[in-house]
Scaffold this motif. Sequence first.
Motif, mmCIF file in Angstrom:
data_model
loop_
_atom_site.group_PDB
_atom_site.id
_atom_site.type_symbol
_atom_site.label_atom_id
_atom_site.label_comp_id
_atom_site.label_asym_id
_atom_site.label_seq_id
_atom_site.Cartn_x
_atom_site.Cartn_y
_atom_site.Cartn_z
ATOM 1 N N UNK A 113 42.020 -26.983 115.747
ATOM 2 C CA UNK A 113 41.897 -28.455 115.072
ATOM 3 C C UNK A 113 43.098 -28.628 115.166
ATOM 4 N N UNK A 114 43.867 -27.908 114.793
ATOM 5 C CA UNK A 114 45.671 -28.289 114.074
ATOM 6 C C UNK A 114 46.247 -27.481 114.421
ATOM 7 N N UNK A 115 47.592 -28.347 114.580
ATOM 8 C CA UNK A 115 49.572 -27.412 114.906
ATOM 9 C C UNK A 115 49.465 -26.927 113.261
ATOM 10 N N UNK A 116 49.158 -26.909 112.727
ATOM 11 C CA UNK A 116 49.625 -27.110 111.096
ATOM 12 C C UNK A 116 48.317 -26.047 110.367
ATOM 13 N N UNK A 117 49.180 -24.606 109.736
ATOM 14 C CA UNK A 117 48.157 -24.388 108.962
ATOM 15 C C UNK A 117 47.268 -24.751 107.944
ATOM 16 N N UNK A 118 47.970 -25.533 106.752
ATOM 17 C CA UNK A 118 46.793 -25.916 106.220
ATOM 18 C C UNK A 118 46.496 -26.994 106.678
ATOM 19 N N UNK A 119 46.179 -27.368 107.412
ATOM 20 C CA UNK A 119 45.255 -29.089 107.764
ATOM 21 C C UNK A 119 43.954 -27.954 108.140
#
Lengths: 110, 326
Positions: free
Chosen positions: B146-152
């Motif tokens: 879903x995302x390139x970002x760990x938190x997201x």
Amino acid sequence: METYYKPEDLPKFQEIGKEAPDLAKKFFEYYNTVFEEGELTEREKSLIALAVAHAVQCPYCIDAYTQTCLEKGSHLGEMTEAIHVAVAIRGGASLVHGLQMHNAADKISM
Amino acid sequence: MSLNRLKSFSKIENNGLSPFPQTLVNHNLSLTRDQTITLQINIGLHCNQVCRHCHLDAGPHRENDMMSRETMDRVIRFAAGNAFKVIDITGGAPELHPDLEYFIRKLKSYSNRLILRSNLTMLHEKGEALMDVLRETGTDIVASFPSLNDVQTAAIRGKGCFDISVLTLKKLNDFGYGKEDSGLCLDLVVNPSGAFLPPSQASQEKRFRKVLKQKCGIVFNNLYTFANVPLGRFLKWLEDSGNFEKYVEKLSSAFNPCTVDGLMCKTLISVSWDGYLYDCDFNQASGQFLGNRKLHISEINDPPEPGGHIATDYHCYTCTAGSGFT
């Protein structure tokens, strides 16, 4: 609670054209063109817009560009860093005027 | 159709949301079946994750909602009697099904393209043994990322999913997936992490390709951006967070008539874990049977005829928003 800024006003932005339609038409054409993909991507432009929205402290723009940034694929880390850029420039702009203060003080000080 | 769902949508209908069939009429459009080329099979709702955007409410608590071997054999017979261009295995986490390998090996001979949908974390757990089977059978992988970002990513799928997903993608690349000329297709699916629409597919694919290559050395074939469907666990989140009305309004106001001709429900037949037939996976979640007629896989030999009715509801606005669902 009654407030000056009403969220339901944001979708009515185009109604500003009622009193000066030609100017509004030119403005919105320009506005939409600015945000089209060019040398910068739409995602990058929306991050700049978000940062500027914080610098000019516009609640409508903050609401709109938070949403746009997310819809263009940005994440909260990038959006927060973009705001820090605006904060740094705003803060820096104030601080650099300290040199004027120094100049003025030096002039009248022994 | 669940009671909660009915309540949510009838409330918004009273506020002026046009029913989906009415919107089609307003645009002089009709939605009927074409030739069915894709067989999608949901082999069970058991999943190792509890993703907040899941339209099926899949999760560890659904361990009994799994396709039986008998139903699998009926699906295999159905696939053998019809030349589907694509056979698409989904879940839950299909990797959790004990008969997955059996199912894949049987189905492989009945279609040009066999796809396994994966959340990557369960594939990581099953490890190289399953990856070997997938490679050997030439099964393509469509993976949620879903995302390139760990938190997201953690906000949608749970803590730690991002790192495991990256490791799994690297391993799949090692097996040849996503590499040019390997014939092993690795596609990514991106969902927004909340009540907003996804970015354009082209721009997101370009960005993911660049970042994943530069930061992790990962390659993939295609990337698809899907809007979240207001059903199941995602519907509950929309309601609990006070985002339901605005989100559905957003979907309906983004209705794009050009998407209707390419909707997947026109060419797909979807089989649920208990063997019932639907026009798509979302209609499974909303409990609307194929053409609004309850039919079991054991009752048919052929896919529905072109021109047949397709069951629709408010959630269909998800597939027609913006550039639509591919």
